[in-house]
Design an enzyme around this catalytic site. Sequence first.
Site, short mmCIF file in Angstrom:
data_model
loop_
_atom_site.label_atom_id
_atom_site.label_comp_id
_atom_site.label_asym_id
_atom_site.label_seq_id
_atom_site.Cartn_x
_atom_site.Cartn_y
_atom_site.Cartn_z
N HIS A 1 32.78 10.39 5.24
CA HIS A 1 32.94 9.78 6.56
C HIS A 1 34.23 10.19 7.25
O HIS A 1 34.40 9.97 8.45
CB HIS A 1 32.80 8.25 6.50
CG HIS A 1 33.96 7.51 5.92
ND1 HIS A 1 33.98 7.06 4.62
CD2 HIS A 1 35.14 7.12 6.47
CE1 HIS A 1 35.11 6.42 4.40
NE2 HIS A 1 35.84 6.45 5.51
N ASP B 1 29.33 9.43 -0.34
CA ASP B 1 30.46 9.41 0.59
C ASP B 1 31.60 10.29 0.10
O ASP B 1 32.77 9.92 0.17
CB ASP B 1 30.96 7.99 0.83
CG ASP B 1 31.88 7.89 2.06
OD1 ASP B 1 31.87 8.84 2.87
OD2 ASP B 1 32.61 6.89 2.18
N SER C 1 41.21 6.33 3.65
CA SER C 1 39.92 6.90 3.26
C SER C 1 40.09 8.29 2.67
O SER C 1 40.73 9.16 3.27
CB SER C 1 39.00 7.01 4.48
OG SER C 1 38.43 5.79 4.80
#
Length: 393
Positions: free
Chosen positions: A124, A154, A240
Site C-alpha cells: 500500500h 501487503d 508503513s
Amino acid sequence: MSRNRWLASVALLALLVLSCSLFTAAAPSVGQKPTTTAPEVGGLASSQSTTAVQVRPVPTLLPAAPGAISPILQGGLSDEQRLIELYKKVSPSVVFISVQMRGGVASGSGFIIDQAGHIVTNNHVVEGARQVTVDFYDNSRAEATVVGTDPDSDLAVIRAKALPPGAAPVTLGDSNAVQVGQMAIAIGNPFGREFALTMTTGIISAKARNLPTGDITGLGMSFQNPEILQTDAAINPGNSGGPLFNSRGEVIGVNAAIQSRSGTNSGVGFAIPVNTVKRVAPELMRNGRYAHPYLGIVAQPAVMTPARDNPNLLVESGAQISQITPGGPAAQSGLREGDIIKAINGTPIRDFNEVVIYLEANTRPGDVVELSVSRSNRDQTVRVRLGERPSNR
C-alpha cells in the site's frame, strides 16, 4: 477504566492501514473494507489429482549478502546501551520512501535486504506509484523502481539504483520463534521525512492476528492475511513498510497497520511476520508477483462440540465449509458444503484460520493436499489439487 469499558472501546476502533503520509492532493482515507462473508482460503480451478500428496517446505532465508548485519551481542551492556548500539547497527538499513502517484504524493518506510539495492516495504506504500525515490540514513537519495507487489500479503519489493556506503542489508529473524512479551523495536518515518529514522520500543502484545486484504470484486470473496504480530511499540502513518526488530537487531515483522479511533498510535499496531517476507519477497524479485494457494471455499467459525473428557465443555473441532466456489479446486475434489475439515496432511485443524496458515506456510498452487473431513459424522479423506488464488485487484 473498567475492563468492560476498555473492551467496549476497543470494539469501536476502526482498523486503519498505516497509509502513506504527506498527501499533497485530496485522497480518501484508507481503512478496513466491510466484509459480508467469512474469509476464504486463498485462485484458479485445477483438475482433481490422484497423485501422491505433495508438501512444500517453508522456503529458506533470503541468501546472506556480504556485509549483512550480525545480531547484536547482549552480554555486558545495560538495557539502554543495548538499544543505543542496536540503533547504530540497524538504522542505516532503514529508508524513507517517497512516492508520486496520480492525485498526490505519499511516503512510507522500508528496509534493505541485499547489496543489489532491493528494499522491502508495504504494497500500500507503492501501489499506483508513477515515481519512487529513496532517502537513506546519510541524507543521500536515489531513484527506485517497483520490482514486484503482492496485495494479499501487503508486501512489495522495490530496487534503489544505488546504495550509499554503510547501508548494509538487515538480518532476517524467525517470526515463528517470537513470543508474547518479548521486546519489539520499530524504526521508521512516522508522519514523513521530518521524523525520519524514529525509533520506538515496546513488546509483542499478541500473535496470530488476522488483517483483511480486501474483497475480490465480482467473486463474493474476501481473504485474510494470517499470523500477524501485534505490538504496542508506537507506530503511526509513515511507519508503513518499516521493520520491527527483536532485541538482537533481527527483523521479525513489517509494520503495516494500526487500530485507532484517531488514526494515530493507540498502542495496538500490527506487523506482517518476517517468515511471510521470506516466502513472498524472493518470488517478487524473480517474477514480480506471488501466487497464493487456493482451495475455493468459505468456512464458518469452528464447530463447537462436547469435549470427550467433559461433556459440559465445548471445544473447537475443525472448520466447517459453508460455501464452495463453483468450478474451484474444492468443488472438483468432491468436497461438500457442511463438510468439517479436521486435518490437512495429518496436521490437526482447530479452526479456519489454521487452514489459511497451513496452506500459506506449506503449500503452493499445484500441490496436492490430503484433507481429513467429517461428513455426516463419518470421517473420510479427500485429496485436493490446490489452485491459484484469484487476484483482488
